[in-house]
Design a protein around this motif. Structure first.
Motif, PDB file in Angstrom:
ATOM      1  N   ARG A  25      13.710   7.529  -5.042  1.00  0.00           N
ATOM      2  CA  ARG A  25      13.359   8.824  -4.450  1.00  0.00           C
ATOM      3  C   ARG A  25      11.906   9.178  -4.770  1.00  0.00           C
ATOM      4  NH1 ARG A  25      16.655  12.867  -2.601  1.00  0.00           N
ATOM      5  NH2 ARG A  25      18.485  11.812  -3.478  1.00  0.00           N
ATOM      6  N   ILE A  26      11.189   9.622  -3.780  1.00  0.00           N
ATOM      7  CA  ILE A  26       9.790   9.990  -3.940  1.00  0.00           C
ATOM      8  C   ILE A  26       9.615  11.473  -3.685  1.00  0.00           C
ATOM      9  CG2 ILE A  26       7.451   9.650  -3.049  1.00  0.00           C
ATOM     10  CD1 ILE A  26       8.206   6.792  -2.407  1.00  0.00           C
ATOM     11  N   THR A  27       8.933  12.142  -4.571  1.00  0.00           N
ATOM     12  CA  THR A  27       8.687  13.577  -4.456  1.00  0.00           C
ATOM     13  C   THR A  27       7.261  13.834  -4.002  1.00  0.00           C
ATOM     14  OG1 THR A  27       7.943  13.793  -6.744  1.00  0.00           O
ATOM     15  CG2 THR A  27      10.323  13.985  -6.341  1.00  0.00           C
ATOM     16  N   GLN A  28       7.000  15.063  -3.602  1.00  0.00           N
ATOM     17  CA  GLN A  28       5.644  15.428  -3.225  1.00  0.00           C
ATOM     18  C   GLN A  28       4.706  15.334  -4.417  1.00  0.00           C
ATOM     19  OE1 GLN A  28       4.687  16.031   0.034  1.00  0.00           O
ATOM     20  NE2 GLN A  28       2.658  15.778  -0.895  1.00  0.00           N
ATOM     21  N   GLU A  29       5.234  15.613  -5.603  1.00  0.00           N
ATOM     22  CA  GLU A  29       4.410  15.515  -6.816  1.00  0.00           C
ATOM     23  C   GLU A  29       3.921  14.093  -7.027  1.00  0.00           C
ATOM     24  OE1 GLU A  29       4.681  16.322 -11.657  1.00  0.00           O
ATOM     25  OE2 GLU A  29       6.461  16.528 -10.398  1.00  0.00           O
ATOM     26  N   ILE A  30       4.788  13.111  -6.770  1.00  0.00           N
ATOM     27  CA  ILE A  30       4.372  11.726  -6.902  1.00  0.00           C
ATOM     28  C   ILE A  30       3.237  11.415  -5.940  1.00  0.00           C
ATOM     29  CG2 ILE A  30       5.103   9.338  -6.483  1.00  0.00           C
ATOM     30  CD1 ILE A  30       7.863  10.100  -7.569  1.00  0.00           C
ATOM     31  N   MET A  31       3.362  11.867  -4.717  1.00  0.00           N
ATOM     32  CA  MET A  31       2.325  11.602  -3.718  1.00  0.00           C
ATOM     33  C   MET A  31       1.018  12.311  -4.065  1.00  0.00           C
ATOM     34  SD  MET A  31       4.402  11.490  -0.129  1.00  0.00           S
ATOM     35  CE  MET A  31       3.027  10.663   0.672  1.00  0.00           C
ATOM     36  N   THR A  59      -0.148  12.911  -7.009  1.00  0.00           N
ATOM     37  CA  THR A  59      -0.761  12.436  -8.253  1.00  0.00           C
ATOM     38  C   THR A  59      -1.097  10.950  -8.232  1.00  0.00           C
ATOM     39  OG1 THR A  59       1.446  12.143  -9.238  1.00  0.00           O
ATOM     40  CG2 THR A  59       0.308  14.219  -9.667  1.00  0.00           C
ATOM     41  N   GLN A  60      -0.664  10.220  -7.231  1.00  0.00           N
ATOM     42  CA  GLN A  60      -0.993   8.794  -7.161  1.00  0.00           C
ATOM     43  C   GLN A  60      -2.258   8.568  -6.337  1.00  0.00           C
ATOM     44  OE1 GLN A  60       2.448   6.491  -5.909  1.00  0.00           O
ATOM     45  NE2 GLN A  60       3.289   6.526  -7.966  1.00  0.00           N
ATOM     46  N   LYS A  75      -0.341   2.531  -4.339  1.00  0.00           N
ATOM     47  CA  LYS A  75      -0.836   3.853  -4.698  1.00  0.00           C
ATOM     48  C   LYS A  75      -0.648   4.137  -6.186  1.00  0.00           C
ATOM     49  CE  LYS A  75      -1.851   5.161  -0.407  1.00  0.00           C
ATOM     50  NZ  LYS A  75      -1.651   3.915   0.350  1.00  0.00           N
ATOM     51  N   ALA A  76       0.297   3.441  -6.828  1.00  0.00           N
ATOM     52  CA  ALA A  76       0.577   3.681  -8.241  1.00  0.00           C
ATOM     53  C   ALA A  76      -0.481   3.090  -9.165  1.00  0.00           C
ATOM     54  CB  ALA A  76       1.952   3.117  -8.606  1.00  0.00           C
ATOM     55  N   ASP A  77      -1.345   2.215  -8.652  1.00  0.00           N
ATOM     56  CA  ASP A  77      -2.400   1.649  -9.496  1.00  0.00           C
ATOM     57  C   ASP A  77      -3.578   2.622  -9.517  1.00  0.00           C
ATOM     58  OD1 ASP A  77      -4.489   0.254 -10.725  1.00  0.00           O
ATOM     59  OD2 ASP A  77      -3.781  -1.670  -9.979  1.00  0.00           O
ATOM     60  N   LEU A  78      -3.570   3.504 -10.491  1.00  0.00           N
ATOM     61  CA  LEU A  78      -4.598   4.544 -10.573  1.00  0.00           C
ATOM     62  C   LEU A  78      -5.983   3.976 -10.825  1.00  0.00           C
ATOM     63  CD1 LEU A  78      -2.702   7.285 -12.616  1.00  0.00           C
ATOM     64  CD2 LEU A  78      -2.915   7.041 -10.137  1.00  0.00           C
ATOM     65  N   GLY A 104       0.791  -1.223   0.000  1.00  0.00           N
ATOM     66  CA  GLY A 104       0.000   0.000   0.000  1.00  0.00           C
ATOM     67  C   GLY A 104       0.819   1.267   0.000  1.00  0.00           C
ATOM     68  N   PHE A 105       2.001   1.241  -0.621  1.00  0.00           N
ATOM     69  CA  PHE A 105       2.893   2.395  -0.535  1.00  0.00           C
ATOM     70  C   PHE A 105       2.836   3.267  -1.788  1.00  0.00           C
ATOM     71  CE2 PHE A 105       5.344  -1.383  -1.801  1.00  0.00           C
ATOM     72  CZ  PHE A 105       5.864  -0.986  -3.021  1.00  0.00           C
ATOM     73  N   TYR A 106       3.307   4.494  -1.636  1.00  0.00           N
ATOM     74  CA  TYR A 106       3.442   5.434  -2.745  1.00  0.00           C
ATOM     75  C   TYR A 106       4.738   5.157  -3.520  1.00  0.00           C
ATOM     76  CZ  TYR A 106      -0.220   8.543  -0.900  1.00  0.00           C
ATOM     77  OH  TYR A 106      -1.406   9.072  -0.475  1.00  0.00           O
ATOM     78  N   GLY A 107       4.782   5.706  -4.734  1.00  0.00           N
ATOM     79  CA  GLY A 107       6.021   5.673  -5.493  1.00  0.00           C
ATOM     80  C   GLY A 107       6.125   4.492  -6.427  1.00  0.00           C
ATOM     81  N   ARG A 108       7.350   4.164  -6.757  1.00  0.00           N
ATOM     82  CA  ARG A 108       7.651   3.114  -7.719  1.00  0.00           C
ATOM     83  C   ARG A 108       7.112   1.769  -7.243  1.00  0.00           C
ATOM     84  NH1 ARG A 108      13.987   2.007  -9.002  1.00  0.00           N
ATOM     85  NH2 ARG A 108      13.895  -0.213  -9.538  1.00  0.00           N
ATOM     86  N   PRO A 109       6.240   1.166  -8.006  1.00  0.00           N
ATOM     87  CA  PRO A 109       5.641  -0.094  -7.557  1.00  0.00           C
ATOM     88  C   PRO A 109       6.556  -1.283  -7.815  1.00  0.00           C
ATOM     89  CG  PRO A 109       4.742   0.505  -9.686  1.00  0.00           C
ATOM     90  CD  PRO A 109       5.679   1.624  -9.290  1.00  0.00           C
ATOM     91  N   TRP A 110       6.285  -2.373  -7.122  1.00  0.00           N
ATOM     92  CA  TRP A 110       6.969  -3.626  -7.409  1.00  0.00           C
ATOM     93  C   TRP A 110       6.533  -4.128  -8.788  1.00  0.00           C
ATOM     94  CZ3 TRP A 110       6.192  -6.925  -2.311  1.00  0.00           C
ATOM     95  CH2 TRP A 110       6.892  -6.301  -1.273  1.00  0.00           C
ATOM     96  N   THR A 111       7.372  -4.947  -9.411  1.00  0.00           N
ATOM     97  CA  THR A 111       6.977  -5.592 -10.647  1.00  0.00           C
ATOM     98  C   THR A 111       6.070  -6.770 -10.308  1.00  0.00           C
ATOM     99  OG1 THR A 111       8.813  -7.163 -10.705  1.00  0.00           O
ATOM    100  CG2 THR A 111       9.209  -4.965 -11.652  1.00  0.00           C
ATOM    101  N   TRP A 112       5.379  -7.276 -11.311  1.00  0.00           N
ATOM    102  CA  TRP A 112       4.505  -8.425 -11.072  1.00  0.00           C
ATOM    103  C   TRP A 112       5.311  -9.637 -10.614  1.00  0.00           C
ATOM    104  CZ3 TRP A 112      -0.347  -7.388 -10.492  1.00  0.00           C
ATOM    105  CH2 TRP A 112      -0.913  -6.300 -11.168  1.00  0.00           C
TER     106      TRP A 112
END
Length: 355
Positions: free
Chosen positions: A346-352, A354-355, A41-44, A10-18
């Protein structure tokens, strides 16, 4: 006594691969983990674009992940965030939700979590509206376990500052009105709780009218601040005594799938060993199992740098030395460390935002 343990991705940022998800599920199933909840969070299509259908390829991979989890004795679940539907639960919204539920039924789910977090909550009858939606969903899903994440899922006042002041008696109303068979997710006294005490959990149980289902935000390292660190240390502050006061314990892992396994393996030890649990020994044991003895020894020797210092505090020469050190290991976890050193996580505020 060990409660039901699981992973909540359930985290933000770069997701794990399948592939990384399936490998993590298989690995952790051998160490006592019994559920895997897919809620990145990356699964819009589970969040801001939830009303749209998932791409066909993602649907196939979700079904595959479900199959792998179930084949290894793990319940498979999905976290759905229907953004602020409680503001206007109209016919169009219900139709879109019906389609999404049918899709989730088709891929195969045992658990369905309806996540009302990350949404505005300053509505007087918020609990009543969310209960209505949860009950409506419960009548239309094949999932045998339904969970709800409240808009205010912790005592932490940061939620009130970001999403508006929580309504008076929100948790009590939610617990009183919600079907007692529906689980309620809870992260503790803080969003990222340092510890869980029996006194706190007893109070929350009284408020919710049921034992909380823990969403434990460790070793997660998302966000602009936390992505500066690799959370590698063993679990602490989760004494075995809390097992009787929770319905289950879900772990939100770090962005690095292989490195996440190190702390993850220590949580079952904490419950099984009780008062005999020693977090230093647990870390060494888990790291050795995941990495092998030589790599584990090197990693533990660098804990103060990797886990505690923070990436931006490392000099260029320190980064170069660490890169050289971990390049000597042909291991996925070593590649994760190097990627982290290079800023790949690295995770930015923009990533958080928009996800």
């Amino acid at each position: 006594m060990t409660p039901e343990l699981g992973i909540i991705e359930g985290f933000y940022g770069r997701p794990w691969t399948w592939a990384e998800r399936e490998e993590a599920a298989v690995c952790l199933s051998f160490h006592g983990y019994r559920f895997y909840h897919f809620a990145p969070k990356a699964d819009l299509f589970l969040r801001r674009r939830w009303q749209e259908p998932h791409p066909a390829e993602d649907a196939v991979r979700l079904a595959s992940l479900s199959y792998v989890c179930r084949a290894h004795g793990m319940r498979f679940g999905v976290g759905l965030s229907p953004y602020e539907v409680y503001r206007d639960f109209n016919a169009d919204v219900r139709e879109a939700l019906t389609r999404k539920l049918a899709f989730l039924d088709e891929i195969g789910i045992d658990d369905l979590a309806i996540l009302f977090d990350d949404m505005g909550g300053d509505i007087p009858d918020l609990a009543q509206r969310q209960v209505e939606i949860a009950h409506w969903i419960g009548e239309r899903t094949v999932a045998s376990r339904l969970l709800v994440c409240p808009s205010y899922y912790t005592d932490d006042p940061i939620l009130d500052r970001i999403f508006g002041a929580r309504p008076a008696s929100y948790l009590e109303d939610l617990g009183r009105l919600l079907d007692p068979t529906i689980e309620i997710l809870w992260t503790g006294e803080e969003v990222c709780a340092r510890e869980f005490s029996t006194a706190h959990l007893e109070r929350v149980t009284a408020q919710l009218g049921r034992k909380p289902f823990l969403w434990d935000n460790y070793p997660v390292n998302d966000g602009p601040r936390m992505s500066q660190f690799l959370h590698l240390r063993a679990f602490t502050g989760r004494p075995a005594s809390i097992a009787a006061h929770i319905s289950a314990h879900g772990v939100n892992p770090a962005s690095q799938p292989f490195l996440s396994r190190i702390p993850a393996l220590t949580l079952p030890m904490s419950y099984e060993q009780g008062d005999d649990y020693a977090y230093g020994a647990a870390l060494k044991d888990a790291a050795t199992k995941v990495l092998g003895p030589d790599f584990a020894e090197t990693l533990i020797g660098d804990l103060l740098v990797l886990n505690d210092s923070g990436l931006d505090r490392l000099s260029e020469s320190a980064v170069m030395k660490l890169r050289a050190r971990y390049s000597a290991f042909d291991h996925p976890a070593a590649r994760e460390i190097i990627d982290w050193l290079d800023g790949g996580y690295r995770i930015t505020q923009e990533i958080m935002d928009t996800q």
